[in-house]
Design an enzyme around this catalytic site. Structure first.
Site, short mmCIF file in Angstrom:
data_model
loop_
_atom_site.label_atom_id
_atom_site.label_comp_id
_atom_site.label_asym_id
_atom_site.label_seq_id
_atom_site.Cartn_x
_atom_site.Cartn_y
_atom_site.Cartn_z
N CYS A 72 9.98 -4.54 40.74
CA CYS A 72 9.19 -4.72 39.54
C CYS A 72 9.55 -6.07 38.93
CB CYS A 72 9.49 -3.60 38.55
SG CYS A 72 8.70 -3.83 36.95
N LYS A 122 9.93 -10.89 -8.03
CA LYS A 122 10.12 -10.06 -6.84
C LYS A 122 10.62 -10.88 -5.65
CE LYS A 122 8.44 -6.19 -6.72
NZ LYS A 122 7.22 -5.47 -7.03
N CYS A 169 4.28 -3.37 37.63
CA CYS A 169 4.33 -3.34 39.10
C CYS A 169 3.58 -2.15 39.71
CB CYS A 169 5.78 -3.35 39.57
SG CYS A 169 6.62 -1.77 39.32
N LEU A 211 6.38 -3.90 -15.93
CA LEU A 211 6.77 -5.30 -16.02
C LEU A 211 5.73 -6.15 -15.31
CD1 LEU A 211 10.53 -4.91 -15.03
CD2 LEU A 211 9.67 -5.48 -17.30
N CYS A 242 10.38 2.83 34.65
CA CYS A 242 9.68 2.46 35.86
C CYS A 242 10.68 2.60 37.00
CB CYS A 242 9.21 1.01 35.75
SG CYS A 242 8.97 0.19 37.32
N LYS A 246 16.66 -6.00 -9.75
CA LYS A 246 15.62 -4.98 -9.93
C LYS A 246 15.86 -3.89 -8.89
CE LYS A 246 10.71 -4.37 -10.57
NZ LYS A 246 10.58 -3.27 -9.62
N ARG A 263 8.89 8.30 -15.45
CA ARG A 263 8.03 7.38 -16.18
C ARG A 263 6.58 7.87 -16.18
NH1 ARG A 263 4.84 3.20 -14.76
NH2 ARG A 263 4.47 1.75 -16.44
N CYS A 283 3.80 2.01 36.14
CA CYS A 283 4.36 0.87 35.43
C CYS A 283 3.26 -0.17 35.21
CB CYS A 283 5.50 0.27 36.25
SG CYS A 283 6.06 -1.32 35.63
N ASP A 302 15.53 -0.63 -6.69
CA ASP A 302 14.37 0.01 -6.08
C ASP A 302 14.58 1.51 -6.07
OD1 ASP A 302 11.91 0.03 -5.02
OD2 ASP A 302 12.48 -0.70 -3.04
N GLU A 308 18.80 -9.28 -14.42
CA GLU A 308 19.28 -8.02 -13.84
C GLU A 308 18.69 -7.85 -12.45
OE1 GLU A 308 17.73 -5.09 -16.56
OE2 GLU A 308 18.85 -5.90 -18.26
C1 9MJ Z 1 14.97 -2.15 -12.59
N1 9MJ Z 1 14.05 -1.48 -11.91
O1 9MJ Z 1 16.06 -2.40 -12.10
C2 9MJ Z 1 13.69 -2.73 -15.81
N2 9MJ Z 1 14.66 -2.55 -13.92
O2 9MJ Z 1 12.97 -3.02 -18.08
C3 9MJ Z 1 15.46 -3.30 -14.75
N3 9MJ Z 1 13.56 -2.22 -14.61
C4 9MJ Z 1 12.74 -2.57 -16.86
N4 9MJ Z 1 14.85 -3.41 -15.92
C5 9MJ Z 1 11.89 -2.72 -18.83
N5 9MJ Z 1 16.66 -3.82 -14.40
C6 9MJ Z 1 11.00 -2.06 -18.06
C7 9MJ Z 1 11.55 -1.95 -16.79
#
Ligand code: 9MJ
Length: 676
Positions: A434, A316, A413, A84, A428, A117, A138, A410, A119, A115
């Site tokens: 001190c 982000k 002191c 993305l 210390c 994102k 991926r 220390c 991690d 949506e």
């Molecule tokens: C994540 N990481 O939550 C996509 N992603 O859609 C969401 N990643 C994505 N969509 C197309 N909610 C490529 C990656």
């Protein structure tokens, strides 16, 4: 039982178990107790063991069982898994919208699906004839690794599609992630077992999925949210992205419940703000949000530009982690003499704030993470906590790094530093000789929750100690107006105000006074417990360890510190002086047990309460006999969660502690007031 009966029973059990998983992971509405689920599962296992010919690869018992492998096979993605494009600002998001509108010419309405994102780790899962067939990472987008055996162990992912109406080939894409609560628990277990700790939930998810032994993956708390389809054969998909997500849910895939259709870019930005505000209280880590053009026809028209779709954008959040260099390490001396190593870093902007210092906690942590001066490190700044060094980038270690050595003297002191093998921290031994310890003690004494001396701030305390105007906490009540007026930025008015505040602070409570004394191991809650139990200072100061340990919540460590403190002649002298200068508190009324309906109940408050301050809620609970502490443990009975509750709520969920909303707390307090 006939063979047909057995087959029917097995099929029914499989259906029940799959149904339970669907309700739990997809609908987020568990329908049976865990124990009941375990019973059904065992029943199925036993039947299958007795009739091995009945075992099919999509049976819920077959999630685990593959043999450890020595390497992952490569898988070529039939439809490439694209990345993305990223945006970090509103301007970039608006430019993204404009680019799309320009390309499409006539677009008054341009709906997006927003949506969170997640991690975690993107995976592709292929179903053939409705059956789980293969899963791959991926990788570089063209080729990934075959993680079929591992992904199959994730209960949230169906082994078989739920409805009868499905494509002959379906490739589902989404994120495998580790919920925060599972991550905390996993790291706690790893710490107890002396195993490797994961730096964050994403690393933990990636590490779990890249296990060669699927039996290990099976024990990791992984979850999955679907967000796209790859190749599809023999099925006509709906014509919008949001309808595809609904269809995925019907086939049995969990889809993030925060997803939302936004009518234009402004609504996308509102979604970004909303998820950012919720970030700490979401049960999983997110690093931003994703906007996707909803209409598939428009997606097709827009197409791709170098390996990313034109119709999607990742907006982000400011990063919470960055890479920088440890320039040096200094040791700060705290109130109790504890030496805390602090890394001086090459300044770096983390989540919009410049960070140039990070705590290294103690020498054990430095050894565990193997941190050296000159190393490149990952620093993390989360919420309002002190930035910390998460990990060292070992592969980037330069040739000449220096070990971090605990000083023998220390740094403030010059007294000796004592590091007992059983303790994590080194101290210390200079005590009040001190100046660093003295400054911290006075700052603690003056703090809002202690003696609450308004105007006696950190900078002023530093000046007063450096000019030798304060030698003990009691000296604050002997500061002459003339001396105060000679200090930097202190006129007659501020000096007089400070003296008034000092006078005002003398009227306090025994609990506050005990807390203000800064006795090691005696925090606010323990101070309250001691004050409630003893009600007068003389009895408390004469109590022995045995008497102290009679009190609930007071263990041998606290008892030793309390007795040690009151036996120290210097401390006795300081207390005597404080009383002589006029510090006083009302004698608490004798405790009436019947007015203590919450005795033995342990509460933790987290988040912002709307109708009262946390202090007020705490006072109300304590008045009813409850214990209110700052951190959640298995001993906690209730966590009261206000707005933006953060990690304490997650921990409570991980430990199965009961969570009350502010509303429920109010109901409880009202109910108890009526009973009274
Ligand atoms: C994540 N990481 O939550 C996509 N992603 O859609 C969401 N990643 C994505 N969509 C197309 N909610 C490529 C990656």
């Amino acid at each position: 039982m006939t063979a047909t009966d057995i087959e029917q029973q097995i099929n029914q059990l499989r259906r029940q178990i799959n149904d339970y998983n669907y309700r739990y992971y997809v609908l987020d509405a568990p329908s049976i107790l865990d124990a009941e689920y375990d019973r059904l599962f065992m029943q199925l296992q036993q039947l299958e063991q007795a009739h091995p010919e009945s075992i099919t690869p999509d049976s819920p018992t077959q999630r685990v069982g593959a043999q450890p492998s020595t390497a992952f096979q490569s898988v070529t993605h039939t439809v490439p898994m694209l990345s993305l494009n990223n945006a970090f600002s509103e301007t970039e998001v608006l430019a993204f919208g404009k680019r799309i509108r320009d390309r499409l010419h006539d677009t008054d309405d341009l709906a997006f699906v927003c949506e969170p994102k997640l991690d975690g780790l993107a995976v592709s899962i292929t179903y053939r004839q409705g059956q789980f067939y293969q899963a791959a990472t991926r990788g570089d987008g063209m080729n990934g690794e075959d993680v079929t055996a591992n992904v199959k162990t994730i209960e949230a992912i169906p082994l078989q599609l739920r409805t009868q109406d499905f494509p002959t080939v379906l490739e589902v894409r989404g994120e495998v992630f580790m919920p925060k609560a599972g991550f905390i628990k996993l790291n706690e277990q790893a710490e107890q077992a002396g195993e490797k700790i994961f730096a964050n939930p994403r690393n933990a998810a990636a590490g779990s999925l890249r296990q060669l032994d699927p039996n290990i993956t099976a024990h990791r708390p992984l979850n999955f949210y679907a967000y796209a389809v790859g190749q599809v054969q023999g099925y006509c998909l709906p014509d919008t992205h949001h309808a595809i997500l609904q269809q995925l849910q019907q086939w049995g895939f969990p889809v993030c419940s925060e997803n939302r259709v936004a009518i234009n870019e402004m609504a996308c930005l509102a979604f970004h703000a909303e998820i950012l505000a919720k970030r700490a209280s979401l049960p999983y880590e997110v690093d931003g949000v994703v906007y996707k053009v909803d209409a598939l026809a428009l997606q097709q028209q827009l197409g791709f530009v170098s390996r990313a779709p034109r119709w999607a954008l990742a907006h982000k959040f400011p990063a919470q982690e960055e890479i920088t260099t440890v320039n040096s390490v200094e040791f700060q001396v705290g109130r109790t003499g504890a030496l805390t190593p602090v890394a001086r870093l090459k300044p770096v902007v983390v989540g919009g704030v410049t960070v140039s210092n990070a705590t290294l906690h103690n020498m054990n942590e430095i050894a565990r993470k193997d941190i050296r001066v000159g190393d490149q490190v990952i620093v993390r700044r989360a919420g309002d906590v002190i930035p910390e060094v998460v990990a060292v980038l070992k592969e980037r270690r330069p040739a000449h790094t220096q070990a971090i050595v605990l000083p023998r003297q220390c740094p403030v002191c010059g007294s000796d530093v004592l590091h007992l093998p059983a303790e994590a921290v080194a101290r210390c031994v200079g005590g009040l000789a001190c100046s660093a310890q003295l400054k911290q003690r006075i700052k603690h004494f003056a703090a809002r929750r202690a003696m609450d001396i308004e105007g006696l701030g950190d900078k002023l305390v530093d000046q007063l100690v450096d000019r030798q105007l304060l030698h003990s906490i009691a000296d604050v009540y002997q500061l002459p107006l003339t001396a105060l007026m000679q200090l930097e930025r202190m006129g007659e008015k501020s000096a007089t105000n400070l003296l008034t505040a000092l006078e005002h602070s003398k009227s306090t409570t025994l609990a506050r006074f005990l807390f203000a004394l800064g006795i090691r191991e005696v925090g606010e809650t323990t101070a309250q417990v001691l004050a409630q139990h003893f009600s007068d200072l003389t009895t408390l100061s004469q109590a022995d360890e045995e008497a102290l340990q009679q009190i609930d919540d007071v263990g041998p460590v606290v008892a030793t510190q309390v007795v040690g403190f009151f036996h120290e002649p210097h401390n006795q002298a300081v207390i005597e002086q404080l009383l002589k200068y006029g510090v006083h508190w009302p004698q608490p009324a004798p405790m009436d047990q019947s007015a203590q309906p919450l005795a033995e109940q342990r509460f933790v408050l987290t988040g912002t309460l709307e109708g009262m301050s946390r202090e007020q809620a705490k006072a109300a609970l304590i008045a009813l006999g409850a214990k209110v502490s700052g951190s959640v443990s298995s001993q906690t009975n209730f966590v009261v969660a206000g707005r933006d509750p953060g990690s304490k709520l997650i921990k409570a969920q991980a430990l199965g502690v009961r969570v009350l909303t502010e509303h429920q707390l109010n109901d409880l307090l009202a109910q108890l007031a009526m009973d009274d």
